[in-house]
Design a protein around this motif. Structure first.
Motif, PDB file in Angstrom:
ATOM      1  N   LEU A 107       0.829  -1.205   0.000  1.00  0.00           N
ATOM      2  CA  LEU A 107       0.000   0.000   0.000  1.00  0.00           C
ATOM      3  C   LEU A 107       0.867   1.260   0.000  1.00  0.00           C
ATOM      4  CD1 LEU A 107      -2.926   1.022   0.117  1.00  0.00           C
ATOM      5  CD2 LEU A 107      -2.734   1.011   2.611  1.00  0.00           C
ATOM      6  N   CYS A 108       1.913   1.259   0.836  1.00  0.00           N
ATOM      7  CA  CYS A 108       2.804   2.429   0.881  1.00  0.00           C
ATOM      8  C   CYS A 108       3.517   2.631  -0.454  1.00  0.00           C
ATOM      9  CB  CYS A 108       3.823   2.268   2.002  1.00  0.00           C
ATOM     10  SG  CYS A 108       3.169   2.664   3.634  1.00  0.00           S
ATOM     11  N   ALA A 109       3.971   1.527  -1.056  1.00  0.00           N
ATOM     12  CA  ALA A 109       4.652   1.643  -2.348  1.00  0.00           C
ATOM     13  C   ALA A 109       3.699   2.162  -3.425  1.00  0.00           C
ATOM     14  CB  ALA A 109       5.219   0.282  -2.759  1.00  0.00           C
ATOM     15  N   ILE A 110       2.436   1.678  -3.395  1.00  0.00           N
ATOM     16  CA  ILE A 110       1.435   2.122  -4.374  1.00  0.00           C
ATOM     17  C   ILE A 110       1.154   3.608  -4.214  1.00  0.00           C
ATOM     18  CG2 ILE A 110      -1.005   1.955  -5.015  1.00  0.00           C
ATOM     19  CD1 ILE A 110      -0.815  -1.015  -4.234  1.00  0.00           C
ATOM     20  N   VAL A 111       0.845   4.013  -2.984  1.00  0.00           N
ATOM     21  CA  VAL A 111       0.500   5.412  -2.722  1.00  0.00           C
ATOM     22  C   VAL A 111       1.679   6.319  -3.048  1.00  0.00           C
ATOM     23  CG1 VAL A 111      -0.082   7.062  -0.896  1.00  0.00           C
ATOM     24  CG2 VAL A 111      -1.255   4.856  -1.008  1.00  0.00           C
ATOM     25  N   LEU A 112       2.881   5.871  -2.700  1.00  0.00           N
ATOM     26  CA  LEU A 112       4.068   6.691  -2.934  1.00  0.00           C
ATOM     27  C   LEU A 112       4.270   6.946  -4.433  1.00  0.00           C
ATOM     28  CD1 LEU A 112       6.501   8.097  -1.710  1.00  0.00           C
ATOM     29  CD2 LEU A 112       7.734   5.923  -1.816  1.00  0.00           C
ATOM     30  N   GLU A 113       4.245   5.874  -5.243  1.00  0.00           N
ATOM     31  CA  GLU A 113       4.451   6.054  -6.680  1.00  0.00           C
ATOM     32  C   GLU A 113       3.313   6.853  -7.306  1.00  0.00           C
ATOM     33  OE1 GLU A 113       5.424   2.680  -8.963  1.00  0.00           O
ATOM     34  OE2 GLU A 113       7.377   2.433  -8.025  1.00  0.00           O
ATOM     35  N   TRP A 114       2.094   6.603  -6.840  1.00  0.00           N
ATOM     36  CA  TRP A 114       0.935   7.337  -7.367  1.00  0.00           C
ATOM     37  C   TRP A 114       1.063   8.830  -7.096  1.00  0.00           C
ATOM     38  CZ3 TRP A 114      -3.770   8.124  -3.908  1.00  0.00           C
ATOM     39  CH2 TRP A 114      -4.721   8.929  -4.548  1.00  0.00           C
ATOM     40  N   ARG A 115       1.396   9.188  -5.849  1.00  0.00           N
ATOM     41  CA  ARG A 115       1.467  10.592  -5.492  1.00  0.00           C
ATOM     42  C   ARG A 115       2.697  11.278  -6.099  1.00  0.00           C
ATOM     43  NH1 ARG A 115      -2.703  12.097  -5.699  1.00  0.00           N
ATOM     44  NH2 ARG A 115      -2.003  14.103  -4.855  1.00  0.00           N
ATOM     45  N   ILE A 116       3.799  10.551  -6.231  1.00  0.00           N
ATOM     46  CA  ILE A 116       4.976  11.140  -6.893  1.00  0.00           C
ATOM     47  C   ILE A 116       4.650  11.476  -8.338  1.00  0.00           C
ATOM     48  CG2 ILE A 116       7.277  10.577  -7.792  1.00  0.00           C
ATOM     49  CD1 ILE A 116       7.912   9.271  -5.161  1.00  0.00           C
ATOM     50  N   ALA A 117       3.977  10.523  -9.024  1.00  0.00           N
ATOM     51  CA  ALA A 117       3.587  10.785 -10.411  1.00  0.00           C
ATOM     52  C   ALA A 117       2.586  11.935 -10.491  1.00  0.00           C
ATOM     53  CB  ALA A 117       2.994   9.519 -11.031  1.00  0.00           C
ATOM     54  N   ALA A 118       1.654  11.988  -9.528  1.00  0.00           N
ATOM     55  CA  ALA A 118       0.658  13.057  -9.517  1.00  0.00           C
ATOM     56  C   ALA A 118       1.299  14.428  -9.330  1.00  0.00           C
ATOM     57  CB  ALA A 118      -0.368  12.806  -8.411  1.00  0.00           C
TER      58      ALA A 118
END
Length: 488
Positions: free
Chosen positions: A427-438
């Motif tokens: 979950l942390c890896a998903i949220v991190l990559e998602w928010r970095i891309a955002a």
């Protein structure tokens, strides 16, 4: 009376025997806990060595957690069939072999296989101390035993990252795997001296015991892998594949519950005894364990990556920053352990979750130019909170259970905590990559930026929200459960 029975060993070593037994189990548990957390400081170096993306590198942690999570369910069966000593020594040998294989591996698949082997060993061994504490110690001693055991065990992840960071800088990522070797060797020697060869009830282990519930184990493994792979697919563009995997995970859960109920009705030993969840306090404790496991293990992945990829700190300094928090955690556990028979479990666990949530919520105050003492302070605050949770949650949740349910209770609550942990890392890896891309950045960018910092801050806020959610379930732990005595 067998020379390796509990009665014979108690007669030989006297009233202190149960403390010697706890010490023996503590060394092995330290090795398993160290193997689960210390590799995080080596992930960036390992990723560069094998030219891995963030998604594949994350499986070094997630693969371990999947194996550890599922193997926890086999602990009651293994103890009943082979006894404490054979089961414990077997897990230490497997952990030792995994550490050696990982350190000598020449390719990434072998590293991953070694991590899975370590995870299988760690999963089997971790529920055992809780079973021993409930059965071997009187209720007024259980908190003290849990506190002393916790103090020793948390020293491994407290000192491990500091030593591991120095080793990574000096000798590379391979040195991390060899750190478990001396602990495993000492634990095996202690096991042959103090760990009984009997089963959980003190009786001789039965080789003719009911076979392992392989179908239940297969369903649990399928569900866990489908869940984590589905979460990984959510990070990509294949939303159809993610939906299929998550639907498979849900179907596996439904099938697992149905199979466990059928096994209980037909007289077979289920992998997870669902009668546990008929105890309200245990059921609430299991919910807390899952949610706080998600936040805790998510943070053990997120913090080292945050310090190395966002704050640009070397691996050795990462370990040094986390060291004071680990030492404070050890002291806190020792003190809180003495309070577990005086204060309600709901108060201790809720206090700990509130402090843990506050530490995550305050992480954004560090900033790119902020003083590092702030980071140290918030890490210490979080570990104080963890010190309130660790010695009280399992004991408080398991006290209402009947004698025969204790091994299953220890196994199931640890399974749910680790399932939450494995989910938390993904979950942390998903949220991190998602928010970095955002925010218009990428982890492939060697330079840090305010956009990357904002993405990490949002991930920390997510962990704070999870801890706050767990408080709702933790408050349901209040009550006056029947306290099992050591002689039951």
């Amino acid at each position: 009376m067998s020379a390796g029975s509990v009665a014979a060993l108690s007669q030989r070593f006297g009233p202190r025997y149960r403390w010697y037994l706890l010490l023996s189990l503590m060394v092995g548990t330290m090795a398993s806990v160290m193997s689960s957390t210390i590799v995080n400081v080596a992930i960036p170096d390992m990723s560069r060595h094998f030219v891995l993306g963030q998604e594949r590198a994350q499986w070094v942690s997630s693969g371990f957690m999947v194996a550890m999570t599922v193997s926890m369910l086999t602990t009651p069966w293994l103890l009943g069939r082979y006894g404490y000593r054979r089961t414990y020594v077997g897990t230490m040998l497997l952990l030792l072999g995994g550490g050696m294989a990982g350190g000598l591996a020449g390719n990434y698949p072998l590293v991953l296989a070694a991590r899975v082997a370590e995870g299988l060993a760690a999963g089997v061994v971790q529920p055992i101390p809780a079973i021993v504490m409930i059965r071997a110690f009187e209720p007024h001693e259980q908190g003290r035993a849990s506190g002393l055991f916790g103090m020793g065990v948390v020293l491994a992840p407290a000192l491990g990252p500091s030593i591991g960071g120095v080793l990574v800088d000096l000798f590379g990522w391979r040195s991390i795997f060899f750190m478990v070797v001396p602990f495993c060797m000492v634990s095996i020697a202690l096991a042959y001296r103090f760990v009984p060869d009997t089963g959980p009830g003190g009786a001789t282990a039965q080789r003719s015991a009911t076979g392992l519930d392989w179908r239940g184990l297969l369903l649990a493994t399928t569900g866990t892998l489908a869940l984590l792979n589905g979460l990984v697919e959510l990070r990509g563009r294949s939303h159809a594949a993610a939906g299929l995997l998550l639907a498979t995970a849900a179907a596996a859960v439904v099938a697992f519950i149905a199979w466990q109920r059928r096994a209980a009705r037909t007289g077979r030993e289920p992998l997870m005894n669902l009668a546990l969840f008929g105890y309200r306090i245990y059921a609430m404790g299991s919910i807390v364990a899952f949610i706080y496991g998600t936040a805790l293990f998510g943070s053990t992945y997120l913090l080292p990556v945050y310090m190395q990829l966002c704050l640009k700190l070397p691996a050795a300094q990462v370990g040094t920053i986390l060291l004071p928090a680990g030492l404070v955690l050890a002291v806190t556990i020792g003190g809180v352990g003495r309070l577990t028979h005086r204060l309600p479990t709901s108060v201790l666990v809720s206090t700990g979750l509130a402090l843990l949530a506050l530490s995550f919520a305050l992480m954004p105050t560090v900033g790119l130019a902020g003083p590092l003492w702030l980071l140290v302070g918030w890490a210490i605050l979080g570990r104080i909170g963890l010190g309130f949770i660790l010695p009280s949650l399992n004991l408080g949740s398991m006290r209402p259970l009947t004698r025969e349910l204790i091994p299953h209770g220890a196994s199931a609550i640890n399974f749910l905590r680790m399932l939450g942990g494995a989910t938390g890392v993904s979950l942390c890896a998903i949220v991190l990559e998602w928010r970095i891309a955002a925010h218009g950045d990428s982890l492939a960018n060697p330079q840090t930026s305010p956009a990357r910092l904002a993405a990490f801050n949002e991930a920390f806020f997510l962990l704070a929200a999870l801890c706050a959610l767990a408080i709702v379930a933790a408050w349901q732990l209040r009550g006056a459960p029947r306290r099992a005595t050591a002689g039951e």
